[in-house]
Motif scaffolding. Structure first.
Motif, PDB file in Angstrom:
ATOM      1  N   GLY A 169      -9.479   2.276   2.797  1.00 25.55           N
ATOM      2  CA  GLY A 169      -8.257   2.665   2.086  1.00 25.55           C
ATOM      3  C   GLY A 169      -7.416   1.189   2.039  1.00 25.55           C
ATOM      4  N   VAL A 170      -6.486   0.933   1.242  1.00 24.62           N
ATOM      5  CA  VAL A 170      -5.442  -0.034   1.265  1.00 24.62           C
ATOM      6  C   VAL A 170      -4.255   0.484   1.823  1.00 24.62           C
ATOM      7  CG1 VAL A 170      -3.943  -1.549  -0.147  1.00 24.62           C
ATOM      8  CG2 VAL A 170      -6.337  -0.891  -0.689  1.00 24.62           C
ATOM      9  N   PRO A 171      -3.924   0.009   3.337  1.00 20.77           N
ATOM     10  CA  PRO A 171      -2.803   0.470   3.957  1.00 20.77           C
ATOM     11  C   PRO A 171      -1.469   0.201   2.888  1.00 20.77           C
ATOM     12  CG  PRO A 171      -4.044  -1.253   5.150  1.00 20.77           C
ATOM     13  CD  PRO A 171      -4.614  -1.323   3.821  1.00 20.77           C
ATOM     14  N   GLN A 172      -0.769   1.285   3.090  1.00 17.49           N
ATOM     15  CA  GLN A 172       0.426   1.686   2.294  1.00 17.49           C
ATOM     16  C   GLN A 172       1.577   1.817   3.227  1.00 17.49           C
ATOM     17  OE1 GLN A 172       0.806   1.297  -1.483  1.00 17.49           O
ATOM     18  NE2 GLN A 172      -0.821   0.107  -0.377  1.00 17.49           N
ATOM     19  N   LEU A 173       1.635   2.701   4.210  1.00 14.37           N
ATOM     20  CA  LEU A 173       2.752   2.864   5.167  1.00 14.37           C
ATOM     21  C   LEU A 173       2.362   2.741   6.458  1.00 14.37           C
ATOM     22  CD1 LEU A 173       3.731   6.230   3.386  1.00 14.37           C
ATOM     23  CD2 LEU A 173       4.155   3.940   2.606  1.00 14.37           C
ATOM     24  N   SER A 174       3.296   2.514   7.353  1.00 18.21           N
ATOM     25  CA  SER A 174       3.075   2.679   8.871  1.00 18.21           C
ATOM     26  C   SER A 174       4.189   3.517   9.383  1.00 18.21           C
ATOM     27  CB  SER A 174       3.100   1.188   9.532  1.00 18.21           C
ATOM     28  OG  SER A 174       3.096   1.306  11.084  1.00 18.21           O
TER      29      SER A 174
ATOM     30  N   SER B 275       5.964  -4.182  -1.875  1.00 20.42           N
ATOM     31  CA  SER B 275       7.655  -4.394  -1.226  1.00 20.42           C
ATOM     32  C   SER B 275       8.698  -3.308  -1.770  1.00 20.42           C
ATOM     33  CB  SER B 275       8.013  -6.044  -1.691  1.00 20.42           C
ATOM     34  OG  SER B 275       8.011  -5.809  -3.182  1.00 20.42           O
ATOM     35  N   TYR B 276       8.169  -2.723  -2.905  1.00 17.66           N
ATOM     36  CA  TYR B 276       9.059  -1.588  -3.373  1.00 17.66           C
ATOM     37  C   TYR B 276       9.412  -0.647  -2.471  1.00 17.66           C
ATOM     38  CZ  TYR B 276       8.988  -3.962  -8.100  1.00 17.66           C
ATOM     39  OH  TYR B 276       8.920  -5.008  -9.032  1.00 17.66           O
ATOM     40  N   VAL B 277       8.065  -0.250  -1.630  1.00 16.53           N
ATOM     41  CA  VAL B 277       8.332   0.836  -0.677  1.00 16.53           C
ATOM     42  C   VAL B 277       9.284   0.371   0.587  1.00 16.53           C
ATOM     43  CG1 VAL B 277       7.042   1.964   1.149  1.00 16.53           C
ATOM     44  CG2 VAL B 277       5.887   1.662  -1.034  1.00 16.53           C
ATOM     45  N   GLY B 278       9.308  -0.784   0.814  1.00 16.05           N
ATOM     46  CA  GLY B 278      10.184  -1.329   1.844  1.00 16.05           C
ATOM     47  C   GLY B 278      11.573  -1.605   1.450  1.00 16.05           C
TER      48      GLY B 278
ATOM     49  N   GLY C 174      13.572   1.445   1.177  1.00 12.00           N
ATOM     50  CA  GLY C 174      14.082   1.991   2.479  1.00 12.00           C
ATOM     51  C   GLY C 174      13.068   3.396   2.706  1.00 12.00           C
ATOM     52  N   ALA C 175      12.100   3.548   1.858  1.00 13.63           N
ATOM     53  CA  ALA C 175      11.401   4.551   1.982  1.00 13.63           C
ATOM     54  C   ALA C 175      10.388   4.913   3.198  1.00 13.63           C
ATOM     55  CB  ALA C 175      10.457   4.955   0.506  1.00 13.63           C
ATOM     56  N   ALA C 176       9.876   3.678   3.278  1.00 19.40           N
ATOM     57  CA  ALA C 176       8.753   3.864   4.553  1.00 19.40           C
ATOM     58  C   ALA C 176       8.465   2.282   4.932  1.00 19.40           C
ATOM     59  CB  ALA C 176       7.554   4.418   4.312  1.00 19.40           C
ATOM     60  N   VAL C 177       8.061   2.027   6.095  1.00 19.12           N
ATOM     61  CA  VAL C 177       7.579   0.757   6.493  1.00 19.12           C
ATOM     62  C   VAL C 177       6.130   0.315   5.820  1.00 19.12           C
ATOM     63  CG1 VAL C 177       6.646  -0.522   8.547  1.00 19.12           C
ATOM     64  CG2 VAL C 177       8.341   1.051   8.873  1.00 19.12           C
ATOM     65  N   PRO C 178       6.307  -0.726   4.918  1.00 24.50           N
ATOM     66  CA  PRO C 178       5.040  -1.219   4.095  1.00 24.50           C
ATOM     67  C   PRO C 178       3.834  -1.289   5.095  1.00 24.50           C
ATOM     68  CG  PRO C 178       6.996  -2.194   3.550  1.00 24.50           C
ATOM     69  CD  PRO C 178       7.388  -1.707   4.525  1.00 24.50           C
ATOM     70  N   GLY C 179       2.635  -1.039   4.318  1.00 20.28           N
ATOM     71  CA  GLY C 179       1.416  -1.425   5.394  1.00 20.28           C
ATOM     72  C   GLY C 179       1.086  -2.877   5.048  1.00 20.28           C
TER      73      GLY C 179
ATOM     74  N   ALA D  70       5.408  -7.799   3.279  1.00 19.66           N
ATOM     75  CA  ALA D  70       6.619  -6.885   2.768  1.00 19.66           C
ATOM     76  C   ALA D  70       7.066  -6.110   3.868  1.00 19.66           C
ATOM     77  CB  ALA D  70       5.651  -5.752   1.851  1.00 19.66           C
ATOM     78  N   GLN D  71       6.921  -5.900   5.018  1.00 20.82           N
ATOM     79  CA  GLN D  71       7.644  -5.539   5.951  1.00 20.82           C
ATOM     80  C   GLN D  71       9.189  -5.789   6.304  1.00 20.82           C
ATOM     81  OE1 GLN D  71       5.165  -5.183   9.482  1.00 20.82           O
ATOM     82  NE2 GLN D  71       3.938  -3.599   8.722  1.00 20.82           N
ATOM     83  N   GLN D  72       9.347  -7.083   5.868  1.00 17.88           N
ATOM     84  CA  GLN D  72      10.812  -7.509   6.289  1.00 17.88           C
ATOM     85  C   GLN D  72      11.799  -6.825   5.228  1.00 17.88           C
ATOM     86  OE1 GLN D  72      11.847  -9.418   8.971  1.00 17.88           O
ATOM     87  NE2 GLN D  72      13.736  -8.800   8.221  1.00 17.88           N
ATOM     88  N   ALA D  73      11.378  -6.283   4.152  1.00 16.93           N
ATOM     89  CA  ALA D  73      12.196  -5.817   3.048  1.00 16.93           C
ATOM     90  C   ALA D  73      12.734  -4.386   3.772  1.00 16.93           C
ATOM     91  CB  ALA D  73      11.228  -5.647   1.779  1.00 16.93           C
TER      92      ALA D  73
END
Length: 448
Positions: A143-148, A357-360, A363-368, A372-375
């Motif tokens: 799978g492609v990491p999306q959230l941590s 980056s849209y996930v980060g 503020g919805a979740a920490v991106p995988g 993109a995590q800095q966002a």
């Protein structure tokens, strides 16, 4: 305001979306034949991330006008049963979320795209290495990491702590123990639990039948409560394909949580939390609970819903220290998709810095995706929310407890959960109930 974590859909709307998901194969075929546009469907369980995805896929469509991406949200309580049925019937979405507890069956049964083959072995270099490890099985990334999810921490109501005379710094040293002389958590929880007359649970006149403010969210919550408690007592939930949560150290940890509910009355009755996995979160947000142990997955709901000042402290330590669980979520490609090339392009987008980056940034979740995590940190920093405690519990190679990873987990959970619910409700003795639950879990595993 609707505070449901897993989805905004309930009742008839949830049934309608599920019905549409069931018929997606027919609908997609018509759409493709009629318009020349390929529709790729993506299935998730979190409405906050779904909103971020919609913005992300709008940007994707601008540079890929031949592909439209539709996002379907299936509530968490229905997600795995529905996915299992749809995968078996060959009608699952082109891309769907998977957590590590459900990976084994899908990967071993050949239901998922090989990401190394689909996107190239170098693609994983841009992704969170811990999530990549979680979802690599037999040397293949599925799978492609999306959230941590990072780790578990403790949300607290500042006014309730102040009224009880408790300095938030005290929470950093709070430790639960079976030895009353060593247990510094329980006195805190008693001081934070009040009845309708304002008496705390440490007052001999405390009325446990009229609690208006609970101290804590002890509950049959696998990620937020059970796994961290077991880990912090040096126990395991499962090991080497065998469920072990009925063994001594795990049973002690669960027993402590059960006593918080049924003996000390500092947590709500399990009747409510067994039926509604979001009950404790909602109780905290509504101002009826002082401490709420959970993860970043509930941060957007606390931020949006709480009308009081709150903060975040470290989760309580146990006899073995402070041991958290951590999880990732991946976007898995359906190996039986009718349009693998378009699906691969969407997966590539989800695994890119821009796409994730849209996930980060929402503020919805920490991106995988690492870049993109800095966002995510920028978003919450801009809201004056410090998320450090969720990461400190994992820092410096701190020990963690792994989520269950056996095959057939959907059936395993369905087998053991009724017994576990009764244990938390106090209608089954802890030792006997956990042994029955463990036996049911291992029988379900063997039945694969």
């Amino acid at each position: 305001m609707n505070l449901r974590r897993k989805s905004l859909m309930t009742g008839a709307l949830g049934a309608l979306v599920a019905a549409l998901a069931l018929g997606s194969g027919v609908l997609l075929a018509g759409a493709i034949a009629g318009s020349g546009n390929t529709i790729v469907t993506v299935r998730v369980w979190d409405d906050k991330v779904a909103d971020a995805y919609k913005a992300s896929f709008a940007a994707f469509h601008e540079s890929n006008p031949d592909i439209t991406v539709d996002v379907t949200v299936i509530p968490w309580t229905q997600y795995w049963t529905q996915l299992d049925d749809d995968v078996a019937a060959g009608r699952a979405d082109d891309i769907f979320w998977v957590n590590n507890s459900y990976l084994t069956d899908l990967a071993d049964d050949g239901k998922l795209m090989d990401i190394d083959e689909t996107l190239g072995a170098r693609a994983k270099n841009d992704w969170d290495s811990s999530v990549v490890r979680e979802f690599t099985r037999d040397g293949i990334l599925w799978g492609v990491p999306q959230l941590s999810d990072a780790g578990i921490a403790l949300y607290y109501n500042k006014a309730m702590l102040a009224k009880a005379g408790i300095d938030p710094a005290t929470l950093e040293t709070a430790t639960w123990s079976l030895d009353p002389a060593q247990d510094t958590l329980l006195p805190i929880l008693k001081a934070l639990t009040h009845d309708s007359s304002g008496r705390s649970a440490s007052d001999p006149a405390f009325d446990a039948s009229a609690v208006t403010q609970f101290g804590y969210n002890a509950a049959n919550d696998l990620q937020g409560i059970i796994l961290p408690s077991i880990g912090s007592n040096g126990g395991t939930f499962d090991a080497d394909g065998v469920y072990t949560f009925g063994e001594e150290r795990a049973a002690q940890a669960i027993g402590y949580q059960v006593d918080l509910i049924n003996t000390h009355r500092v947590a709500p009755s399990a009747t409510a939390s067994n039926a509604d996995p979001d009950f404790s979160r909602d109780r905290f947000v509504e101002g009826g609970m002082a401490l709420f142990q959970s993860g970043l997955y509930n941060l957007p709901y606390v931020f949006e819903g709480a009308e009081f000042e709150w903060g975040v402290a470290s989760m309580p330590a146990g006899p073995a220290g402070r041991v958290s669980v951590t999880n990732g979520i991946v976007a898995a490609g359906n190996a039986e998709t009718a349009h693998p090339e378009a699906t691969a392009r969407v997966l590539k987008w989800l695994g890119s810095t821009e796409g994730n980056s849209y996930v980060g940034s929402s503020g919805a979740a920490v991106p995988g995706v690492v870049a993109a995590q800095q966002a995510y940190f920028d978003f919450w920093g801009g809201k004056d929310v410090d998320v450090a405690k969720f990461f400190e519990v994992l820092a410096d190679d701190a020990p963690t407890i792994t989520p269950p990873e056996t095959a057939n987990f959907a059936k395993v959970e369905a087998a053991y959960r009724p017994f576990m619910n009764e244990v938390f409700a106090g209608t089954l003795p802890v030792a006997d109930g956990l042994r029955q639950a463990q036996d049911a879990a291992n029988a379900a595993t063997a039945a694969k």
